[in-house]
Design a protein around this motif. Structure first.
Motif, mmCIF file in Angstrom:
data_model
loop_
_atom_site.group_PDB
_atom_site.id
_atom_site.type_symbol
_atom_site.label_atom_id
_atom_site.label_comp_id
_atom_site.label_asym_id
_atom_site.label_seq_id
_atom_site.Cartn_x
_atom_site.Cartn_y
_atom_site.Cartn_z
ATOM 1 N N GLY A 64 59.417 111.786 47.081
ATOM 2 C CA GLY A 64 60.648 111.349 47.471
ATOM 3 C C GLY A 64 60.933 109.621 47.198
ATOM 4 N N ALA A 65 59.920 109.154 46.635
ATOM 5 C CA ALA A 65 59.904 107.634 46.108
ATOM 6 C C ALA A 65 61.046 107.479 44.911
ATOM 7 C CB ALA A 65 58.651 107.097 46.022
ATOM 8 N N LEU A 66 60.971 108.519 44.115
ATOM 9 C CA LEU A 66 61.985 108.180 43.069
ATOM 10 C C LEU A 66 63.199 108.608 43.356
ATOM 11 C CD1 LEU A 66 60.025 109.534 40.056
ATOM 12 C CD2 LEU A 66 60.531 107.283 40.293
ATOM 13 N N LEU A 67 63.313 109.286 44.459
ATOM 14 C CA LEU A 67 64.739 109.615 44.707
ATOM 15 C C LEU A 67 65.175 108.458 45.599
ATOM 16 C CD1 LEU A 67 67.206 111.876 45.312
ATOM 17 C CD2 LEU A 67 65.940 112.603 47.370
ATOM 18 N N GLY A 68 64.421 107.804 46.384
ATOM 19 C CA GLY A 68 64.788 106.595 47.174
ATOM 20 C C GLY A 68 65.260 105.303 46.277
ATOM 21 N N GLN A 69 64.339 105.505 44.962
ATOM 22 C CA GLN A 69 64.790 104.421 43.900
ATOM 23 C C GLN A 69 66.379 104.530 43.203
ATOM 24 O OE1 GLN A 69 63.096 101.393 42.746
ATOM 25 N NE2 GLN A 69 62.089 101.915 44.676
ATOM 26 N N ALA A 70 66.521 106.039 43.169
ATOM 27 C CA ALA A 70 67.845 106.370 42.701
ATOM 28 C C ALA A 70 68.927 106.027 43.497
ATOM 29 C CB ALA A 70 67.826 107.706 42.108
ATOM 30 N N LEU A 71 68.695 106.460 44.752
ATOM 31 C CA LEU A 71 69.841 105.964 45.793
ATOM 32 C C LEU A 71 69.918 104.199 45.964
ATOM 33 C CD1 LEU A 71 68.959 108.649 48.370
ATOM 34 C CD2 LEU A 71 70.823 108.682 46.970
ATOM 35 N N ALA A 72 68.794 103.635 45.955
ATOM 36 C CA ALA A 72 69.061 102.494 46.017
ATOM 37 C C ALA A 72 69.641 101.615 44.855
ATOM 38 C CB ALA A 72 67.566 101.551 46.127
ATOM 39 N N GLY A 73 69.395 102.222 43.552
ATOM 40 C CA GLY A 73 70.071 101.835 42.301
ATOM 41 C C GLY A 73 71.459 102.073 42.561
ATOM 42 N N GLY A 74 71.903 103.245 42.956
ATOM 43 C CA GLY A 74 73.197 103.587 43.021
ATOM 44 C C GLY A 74 74.131 102.592 43.940
ATOM 45 N N ALA A 75 73.291 102.123 44.952
ATOM 46 C CA ALA A 75 74.003 101.261 46.024
ATOM 47 C C ALA A 75 74.014 99.920 45.590
ATOM 48 C CB ALA A 75 73.014 101.451 47.290
ATOM 49 N N VAL A 76 73.010 99.462 44.645
ATOM 50 C CA VAL A 76 73.243 98.226 43.948
ATOM 51 C C VAL A 76 74.475 98.124 43.106
ATOM 52 C CG1 VAL A 76 72.259 96.535 42.359
ATOM 53 C CG2 VAL A 76 70.857 97.546 44.355
ATOM 54 N N GLY A 77 74.594 99.097 42.480
ATOM 55 C CA GLY A 77 75.719 99.247 41.320
ATOM 56 C C GLY A 77 76.953 99.374 41.978
ATOM 57 N N LEU A 78 77.161 99.902 43.190
ATOM 58 C CA LEU A 78 78.395 100.199 44.104
ATOM 59 C C LEU A 78 78.580 98.838 44.614
ATOM 60 C CD1 LEU A 78 80.539 102.239 45.201
ATOM 61 C CD2 LEU A 78 78.943 102.528 47.041
ATOM 62 N N LEU A 79 77.691 98.425 45.381
ATOM 63 C CA LEU A 79 77.989 97.098 46.121
ATOM 64 C C LEU A 79 78.407 95.981 45.458
ATOM 65 C CD1 LEU A 79 75.324 97.615 49.137
ATOM 66 C CD2 LEU A 79 77.966 98.194 49.091
ATOM 67 N N LEU A 80 77.787 95.734 44.076
ATOM 68 C CA LEU A 80 77.928 94.636 43.211
ATOM 69 C C LEU A 80 79.335 94.485 42.613
ATOM 70 C CD1 LEU A 80 74.527 93.733 41.671
ATOM 71 C CD2 LEU A 80 75.741 92.678 43.483
ATOM 72 N N PHE A 81 79.890 95.914 42.278
ATOM 73 C CA PHE A 81 80.989 95.847 41.852
ATOM 74 C C PHE A 81 82.367 96.240 42.552
ATOM 75 C CE2 PHE A 81 80.635 96.405 36.738
ATOM 76 C CZ PHE A 81 79.769 95.179 36.762
ATOM 77 N N LEU A 82 82.187 96.375 43.987
ATOM 78 C CA LEU A 82 82.867 96.996 44.923
ATOM 79 C C LEU A 82 83.972 95.949 45.133
ATOM 80 C CD1 LEU A 82 83.999 99.244 46.429
ATOM 81 C CD2 LEU A 82 82.520 98.719 48.316
ATOM 82 N N PRO A 83 83.349 94.388 45.142
ATOM 83 C CA PRO A 83 84.445 93.559 45.435
ATOM 84 C C PRO A 83 85.198 93.449 44.349
ATOM 85 C CG PRO A 83 81.965 92.805 46.212
ATOM 86 C CD PRO A 83 81.986 94.188 45.552
ATOM 87 N N LEU A 84 84.722 93.483 43.050
ATOM 88 C CA LEU A 84 85.737 93.193 42.205
ATOM 89 C C LEU A 84 87.062 94.330 42.251
ATOM 90 C CD1 LEU A 84 82.971 92.865 39.327
ATOM 91 C CD2 LEU A 84 84.641 91.142 40.320
ATOM 92 N N TYR A 85 86.427 95.407 42.648
ATOM 93 C CA TYR A 85 87.679 96.590 42.872
ATOM 94 C C TYR A 85 88.796 96.094 44.069
ATOM 95 C CZ TYR A 85 89.860 100.592 44.708
ATOM 96 O OH TYR A 85 90.699 101.598 45.176
ATOM 97 N N ALA A 86 88.084 95.381 45.086
ATOM 98 C CA ALA A 86 88.953 95.055 46.169
ATOM 99 C C ALA A 86 89.764 93.841 45.836
ATOM 100 C CB ALA A 86 87.849 94.810 47.191
#
Length: 146
Positions: A49-71
């Motif tokens: 599940g380590a790679l699954l955790g990496q995938a979730l963390a990568g998705g969160a980074v992409g989401l959280l860094l670009f979310l303010p630009l959307y807001a």
């Protein structure tokens, strides 16, 4: 990241860029299918599940860094979702790199877009940012192989 994941990611972001150029939309089904595919493939590759955790963390980074630009109204929700999907393929460290390279590509493309719009007399038309995300993704993958 394996070559198979890279090829799938490149296909998905190039398809998103093409649809964003043609219709100014990034289909939710494309982003959701890519996200689920990334999670399933990372889960399948990493038994613990380590790679699954990496995938979730990568998705969160992409989401959280670009979310303010959307807001702030600087980009559409589809672009933010696309970045989260791309981040889920590459993991958190490369997702940060992908965001930076996409932002740099976006700046260059925005200048070209504005110049073209002014030349055509159509200023005010939004730039299809999925193209910048595709360029940033290609650059991120290319840098991983140097």
């Amino acid at each position: 990241m394996s070559n198979g994941l890279e090829i799938i990611l490149l296909f998905l972001v190039c398809q998103a860029a093409a649809t964003d150029l043609a219709w100014r939309r990034i289909p939710n089904v494309l982003v959701l299918a890519g996200l689920l595919l990334a999670l399933a493939l990372h889960w399948r590759q990493g038994g613990s599940g380590a790679l699954l955790g990496q995938a979730l963390a990568g998705g969160a980074v992409g989401l959280l860094l670009f979310l303010p630009l959307y807001a702030l109204g600087g980009m559409a929700a589809g672009d933010v979702k696309l970045m989260a999907m791309a981040g889920s393929f590459v993991g958190p460290a490369q997702a940060l790199q992908l965001c930076v390279l996409s932002a740099l590509a976006g700046g260059v493309l925005a200048l070209a877009w504005l110049a073209l719009a002014r030349w055509r007399g159509a200023v005010g038309e939004g730039m299809p940012y999925a193209v910048a995300i595709a360029v940033g993704t290609i650059a991120t993958i290319a840098l991983a192989h140097r």
